[in-house]
Enzyme design. Sequence first.
Site, PDB file in Angstrom:
ATOM      1  N   ASN A   9       0.856  -1.185   0.000  1.00  0.00           N
ATOM      2  CA  ASN A   9       0.000   0.000   0.000  1.00  0.00           C
ATOM      3  C   ASN A   9       0.897   1.242   0.000  1.00  0.00           C
ATOM      4  OD1 ASN A   9      -1.823   2.024   0.483  1.00  0.00           O
ATOM      5  ND2 ASN A   9      -2.280   1.413   2.594  1.00  0.00           N
ATOM      6  N   LYS A  11       0.061   4.241  -0.278  1.00  0.00           N
ATOM      7  CA  LYS A  11      -0.611   5.420   0.297  1.00  0.00           C
ATOM      8  C   LYS A  11      -0.427   6.622  -0.633  1.00  0.00           C
ATOM      9  CE  LYS A  11       0.204   3.451   4.796  1.00  0.00           C
ATOM     10  NZ  LYS A  11      -0.007   3.578   6.216  1.00  0.00           N
ATOM     11  N   HIS A  97      -9.479   0.784   4.956  1.00  0.00           N
ATOM     12  CA  HIS A  97      -8.201   1.016   5.640  1.00  0.00           C
ATOM     13  C   HIS A  97      -8.441   1.967   6.806  1.00  0.00           C
ATOM     14  CE1 HIS A  97      -4.139   2.395   6.433  1.00  0.00           C
ATOM     15  NE2 HIS A  97      -3.713   1.317   5.783  1.00  0.00           N
ATOM     16  N   GLU A  99      -6.939   4.431   7.862  1.00  0.00           N
ATOM     17  CA  GLU A  99      -6.778   5.871   7.552  1.00  0.00           C
ATOM     18  C   GLU A  99      -8.034   6.412   6.873  1.00  0.00           C
ATOM     19  OE1 GLU A  99      -3.010   5.458   5.508  1.00  0.00           O
ATOM     20  OE2 GLU A  99      -2.095   4.885   7.416  1.00  0.00           O
ATOM     21  N   GLU A 169      -5.310  -5.246  10.550  1.00  0.00           N
ATOM     22  CA  GLU A 169      -4.295  -4.222  10.777  1.00  0.00           C
ATOM     23  C   GLU A 169      -4.599  -3.497  12.086  1.00  0.00           C
ATOM     24  OE1 GLU A 169      -2.421  -2.874   6.880  1.00  0.00           O
ATOM     25  OE2 GLU A 169      -4.286  -1.770   7.016  1.00  0.00           O
ATOM     26  N   GLY A 175       2.281   2.240  10.717  1.00  0.00           N
ATOM     27  CA  GLY A 175       3.180   3.381  10.566  1.00  0.00           C
ATOM     28  C   GLY A 175       3.863   3.805  11.859  1.00  0.00           C
ATOM     29  N   SER A 215       3.434  -2.100  10.381  1.00  0.00           N
ATOM     30  CA  SER A 215       4.893  -2.066  10.552  1.00  0.00           C
ATOM     31  C   SER A 215       5.543  -3.417  10.248  1.00  0.00           C
ATOM     32  CB  SER A 215       5.260  -1.578  11.959  1.00  0.00           C
ATOM     33  OG  SER A 215       4.770  -0.275  12.166  1.00  0.00           O
TER      34      SER A 215
HETATM   35  C1  PEP Z   1      -0.805   0.033   5.987  1.00  0.00           C
HETATM   36  O1  PEP Z   1      -0.952   1.205   5.763  1.00  0.00           O
HETATM   37  O2  PEP Z   1      -1.632  -0.780   5.543  1.00  0.00           O
HETATM   38  C2  PEP Z   1       0.347  -0.390   6.782  1.00  0.00           C
HETATM   39  C3  PEP Z   1       0.375  -1.612   7.232  1.00  0.00           C
HETATM   40  O3  PEP Z   1       1.324   0.549   6.999  1.00  0.00           O
HETATM   41  P1  PEP Z   1       2.782   0.283   7.643  1.00  0.00           P
HETATM   42  O4  PEP Z   1       3.309  -0.992   7.080  1.00  0.00           O
HETATM   43  O5  PEP Z   1       3.588   1.476   7.244  1.00  0.00           O
HETATM   44  O6  PEP Z   1       2.571   0.185   9.127  1.00  0.00           O
END
Ligand code: PEP
Length: 252
Positions: A9, A11, A97, A99, A169, A175, A215
């Site tokens: 992803n 973003k 997601h 976000e 997630e 992040g 992460s």
């Molecule tokens: C994501 O945005 O789906 C995600 C897992 O981000 P990150 O790997 O940066 O934590």
Amino acid sequence: MRQKIVAGNWKMNTSIASGLELAQAVKTGLEGKSLNDVKLILAPPFTHLHAIGEVIKDSPLGLAAQNTASEKSGAYTGEVSAEMLASAGVGYVILGHSERRKYYHENDELLVQKLTRVLEAGLTPIFCIGEELEDREKGNHFALVKSQLKNGLFHCSPEDFAKVIIAYEPVWAIGTGLTASPEQAEEMHAFIREELSAAFGAENANACSILYGGSCKASNARELFAQPNVDGGLIGGASLQADEFIRIAESF
Ligand code: PEP
């Protein structure tokens, strides 16, 4: 056997030029590698989709959008429909997601509409769920995830559900550099599969790919992916470097 998947992803990162370079670097980096049947998917911004689709069309890479409209077509300025995505060569759409849920107030009801549009367009949804830190600290994380599953997915017919990929997630891990431990991930993935089994039957639940996101990077992917109910990852930051992204996919 469930499909193993590693999806990147991106973003709101990269220009079209640097995104094309990244996609090309992933494609080139995969040449000659056997990835144990792992499906790799790139989810660049909308503006890049068609051009990146052209770059990866003769490769095993899949193409995902990060969002789509809840309506089919019409006077919805600024929106991008699932049919438009399909016509741009997209095969997958990330939905729900954290976000989007947090900054754009996407709720369960809206996500049900989006899911319907994605399935109608013949695309594969990557449906994201996960708790905030506060939910986990209060011991509400299972209830919260269960409600996201119930409100977002349980209306599906078994045939439609069979097309869905789930991404667990935990919001506190996205992040932040705070990855869920392999035990925490497995505990929640097993819980999700039990809930899916109760809703859609064991066979459908066992066939559903459940990805971990938060992460995840090359240094922790191996342990996470070794868990019996973790079928891969949705990768944010670490998907912006081709080598790192490929190393994550090699962690199975
Ligand atoms: C994501 O945005 O789906 C995600 C897992 O981000 P990150 O790997 O940066 O934590």
